[in-house]
Design a protein around this motif. Structure first.
Motif, PDB file in Angstrom:
ATOM      1  N   SER A  60       0.792  -1.104  -0.010  1.00  0.00           N
ATOM      2  CA  SER A  60      -0.081   0.016   0.049  1.00  0.00           C
ATOM      3  C   SER A  60       0.951   1.270   0.165  1.00  0.00           C
ATOM      4  O   SER A  60       0.707   2.181  -0.911  1.00  0.00           O
ATOM      5  N   LEU A  61       1.816   1.310   0.893  1.00  0.00           N
ATOM      6  CA  LEU A  61       2.912   2.359   0.605  1.00  0.00           C
ATOM      7  C   LEU A  61       3.709   2.443  -0.373  1.00  0.00           C
ATOM      8  O   LEU A  61       3.806   3.517  -0.935  1.00  0.00           O
ATOM      9  N   GLY A  62       4.004   1.343  -1.037  1.00  0.00           N
ATOM     10  CA  GLY A  62       4.834   1.174  -1.938  1.00  0.00           C
ATOM     11  C   GLY A  62       4.161   1.663  -3.582  1.00  0.00           C
ATOM     12  O   GLY A  62       4.717   2.285  -4.163  1.00  0.00           O
ATOM     13  N   ALA A  63       2.736   1.432  -3.623  1.00  0.00           N
ATOM     14  CA  ALA A  63       2.018   1.849  -4.595  1.00  0.00           C
ATOM     15  C   ALA A  63       2.040   3.512  -4.467  1.00  0.00           C
ATOM     16  O   ALA A  63       2.242   4.113  -5.574  1.00  0.00           O
ATOM     17  N   ARG A  64       2.098   4.130  -3.303  1.00  0.00           N
ATOM     18  CA  ARG A  64       1.813   5.735  -3.230  1.00  0.00           C
ATOM     19  C   ARG A  64       3.318   6.057  -3.556  1.00  0.00           C
ATOM     20  O   ARG A  64       3.660   7.187  -4.250  1.00  0.00           O
TER      21      ARG A  64
END
Length: 161
Positions: A60-64
């Motif tokens: 989830s953080l990686g996508a941002r």
């Protein structure tokens, strides 16, 4: 007295091993990465700490982070783990990176791979659930590990504020 003749029977390598060897050669020739075959796991790995580094974080953080790096034109190769819960960003080697650069991000599960560790490189033949979120491109400069970490730090601090 006659000398015994030793005969050995060899069999051709299995298809999956030939495919991994070809994929290894592809990565080495196209990108210059130090790729190795892990025969027992039927996968390719790249050594970290010299040519490449890796930053791993929740998907989830990686996508941002990936989105923000794209806006800044700093997108590089990103690998999804088999559990789909984590992403690994391949970056330029940062052998002089101080240990405290990821301090404060441990609570957000952001980790910098130590020198000498390995990252799995996705292949069609090895699979195992590893896949490219963003594939490497020939002649594309990898992002700095500092840029990936700084972007993650900024997004994590904005979420808290």
């Amino acid at each position: 007295m006659t000398a015994g003749v030793m005969t050995t029977m060899t069999q051709p390598a299995p298809d999956w091993l030939r495919e991994l060897a070809a994929a290894r050669a592809h990565y080495e020739e196209l990108f210059g990465w130090p790729v190795s075959v892990q025969v027992g796991q039927r996968q390719l790995v790249v050594a970290l700490g010299q040519t490449l580094d890796a930053i791993t974080m929740p998907a989830s953080l990686g996508a941002r982070v990936h989105g923000q790096l794209g806006i800044a034109m700093l997108t590089g190769p990103v690998i999804a783990h088999p559990d789909s819960a984590r992403w690994t960003f391949l970056t330029q080697g940062a052998t002089t990176m101080p240990g405290e650069i990821v301090d404060g991000l441990g609570n957000h599960e952001v980790h910098h791979a130590a020198s000498g560790e390995y990252a799995v490189v996705p292949t069609e033949c090895g699979g195992g659930g590893w896949c490219w979120i963003h594939e490497p491109r020939p002649h594309q400069m990898l992002p700095s590990a500092y840029a990936v970490i700084a972007t993650a730090r900024r997004l994590c601090s904005a979420a808290v504020a």
